[in-house]
Design a protein around this motif. Sequence first.
Motif, short mmCIF file in Angstrom:
data_model
loop_
_atom_site.label_atom_id
_atom_site.label_comp_id
_atom_site.label_asym_id
_atom_site.label_seq_id
_atom_site.Cartn_x
_atom_site.Cartn_y
_atom_site.Cartn_z
N LEU A 202 0.84 -1.22 -0.23
CA LEU A 202 -0.12 0.17 -0.18
C LEU A 202 0.76 1.30 0.09
CD1 LEU A 202 -2.86 -1.01 2.42
CD2 LEU A 202 -2.95 -0.86 -0.02
N ALA A 203 1.77 1.10 0.69
CA ALA A 203 2.87 2.47 0.59
C ALA A 203 3.31 2.67 -0.52
CB ALA A 203 3.92 2.20 1.96
N LYS A 204 3.73 1.75 -1.06
CA LYS A 204 4.68 1.73 -2.44
C LYS A 204 3.75 2.16 -3.63
CE LYS A 204 7.53 -0.96 -5.61
NZ LYS A 204 8.35 -2.35 -5.66
N TYR A 205 2.61 1.62 -3.70
CA TYR A 205 1.77 1.91 -4.83
C TYR A 205 0.95 2.78 -4.80
CZ TYR A 205 4.21 -2.09 -6.80
OH TYR A 205 5.28 -3.19 -7.29
N TRP A 206 0.36 2.97 -3.46
CA TRP A 206 -1.18 3.79 -3.43
C TRP A 206 -0.81 4.88 -2.21
CZ3 TRP A 206 -4.15 2.72 -7.11
CH2 TRP A 206 -4.16 1.47 -7.50
N LYS A 207 0.44 5.16 -1.71
CA LYS A 207 0.89 6.01 -0.69
C LYS A 207 -0.04 5.96 0.39
CE LYS A 207 3.80 7.55 -4.05
NZ LYS A 207 4.97 6.97 -3.83
N VAL A 208 -0.42 4.78 0.89
CA VAL A 208 -1.15 4.62 1.97
C VAL A 208 -0.30 4.47 3.14
CG1 VAL A 208 -2.92 3.30 2.96
CG2 VAL A 208 -3.08 3.71 0.79
N ALA A 209 -0.41 5.31 4.23
CA ALA A 209 0.29 4.88 5.57
C ALA A 209 0.21 3.65 6.33
CB ALA A 209 0.31 6.31 6.44
N PRO A 210 1.09 3.06 6.98
CA PRO A 210 0.99 1.82 7.43
C PRO A 210 -0.21 1.76 8.73
CG PRO A 210 3.08 2.33 7.36
CD PRO A 210 2.46 3.52 6.92
N THR A 211 -0.48 2.82 9.33
CA THR A 211 -1.50 2.90 10.38
C THR A 211 -3.03 3.55 9.91
OG1 THR A 211 -0.69 4.81 11.21
CG2 THR A 211 0.35 2.78 12.14
N SER A 212 -3.15 3.74 8.66
CA SER A 212 -4.09 4.61 8.23
C SER A 212 -5.33 3.78 7.63
CB SER A 212 -3.77 5.55 7.24
OG SER A 212 -3.22 4.91 6.13
N TYR A 213 -5.26 2.32 7.39
CA TYR A 213 -6.24 1.50 6.86
C TYR A 213 -6.55 0.41 7.86
CZ TYR A 213 -2.36 -1.85 6.13
OH TYR A 213 -1.18 -2.84 6.29
N PRO A 214 -7.70 -0.07 7.79
CA PRO A 214 -8.56 -0.93 8.69
C PRO A 214 -7.91 -2.43 8.24
CG PRO A 214 -9.97 -0.54 7.12
CD PRO A 214 -9.00 0.59 6.76
N PHE A 215 -7.56 -3.44 9.42
CA PHE A 215 -7.23 -4.51 9.01
C PHE A 215 -7.67 -5.58 10.13
CE2 PHE A 215 -3.59 -2.57 11.14
CZ PHE A 215 -3.13 -3.66 12.01
N HIS A 216 -7.69 -6.54 9.67
CA HIS A 216 -7.95 -7.99 10.57
C HIS A 216 -6.45 -8.52 11.06
CE1 HIS A 216 -12.46 -7.93 10.18
NE2 HIS A 216 -12.11 -7.59 8.77
N GLN A 217 -6.53 -9.45 11.82
CA GLN A 217 -5.05 -10.14 11.97
C GLN A 217 -5.55 -11.48 12.44
OE1 GLN A 217 -2.00 -8.14 14.21
NE2 GLN A 217 -1.91 -9.70 15.42
N ILE A 218 -4.83 -12.70 11.67
CA ILE A 218 -5.31 -14.03 11.90
C ILE A 218 -4.00 -14.72 11.76
CG2 ILE A 218 -6.77 -15.87 11.22
CD1 ILE A 218 -8.59 -14.08 10.28
#
Length: 292
Positions: A202-218
Amino acid sequence: MKLLSRHLQALAKVIETESFETAAQQLFISQPAVSQRIKQLEQQVGQPLLIRNSPPQPTALGKRLMHFYRQAALLEAEVFDSEDLNTQTLPIAINADSLSTWFFPAVADFVKNAHVLLELRVDDQDQTLRLLQAGEVTGAISAEQQAPGGCDSIKLGGMKYHCVCTPAFRDSYFTKGPSKQAFLKAPALHYSPKDQLQSNYLAKYWKVAPTSYPFHQIPSTESYLDFILRGLAWGIVPELQCETHLANGTLIKLDPKRPITVDLYWHTWTLQPELLKGFSQQLQSYCQKELR
């Protein structure tokens, strides 16, 4: 063990199990006896070998001694009793994606024919090398190319990954295709806190910061894929694991022009006992054909 010090063995067991109590159980001695052996070893070398936290951690010298112990144990069995090789254990650090896809086909024949016992330590491909540096394993599969001191690095090949989701998930969150705005709203799926594939993409291709998007963790490779198949998230999945679902349409590539390739390297001691050398050769031979 014929020559290796019982003091070194006690240190190794505490480092391996991260517990004085468990080490004592496995050595069939009392916990105070384990502590005493390690204290005597520390007196001999003149400095601490363990940081006595919970769990206990090796000092820099403790790590070097652990590395020596692992190497010497295999060499000793090789020199003094060839039959011991049939019951030798190889502690290996491996990433979860390799374990769930190509690793068992790669080593099955060797394990069967050499009667070797595997002790696998699973961690992220960017983290496995620290277990080799700490002397806790005899070899590590890692995304890092640079080998630690006293070790060699062999490129195994590249694992290809795809950014995937179900058609229904795409229709809910990516109606106009992948975009920064869509990724900021669509739940992603992480394997563990150390998993950086999604955030790096996301950071490389969409300039999305690591903490700025929702995510699950499994933290399970099987459940990871099942979660995505249920339409609950998008994720980055090994091609070896999702190619059937891509072929039958249950999954689609969100960003088909940008597959991700993670190069994997096999790190192990430069001076290898015959058992470990054979394992390394088997691993390299298989991966040169199957990992591109």
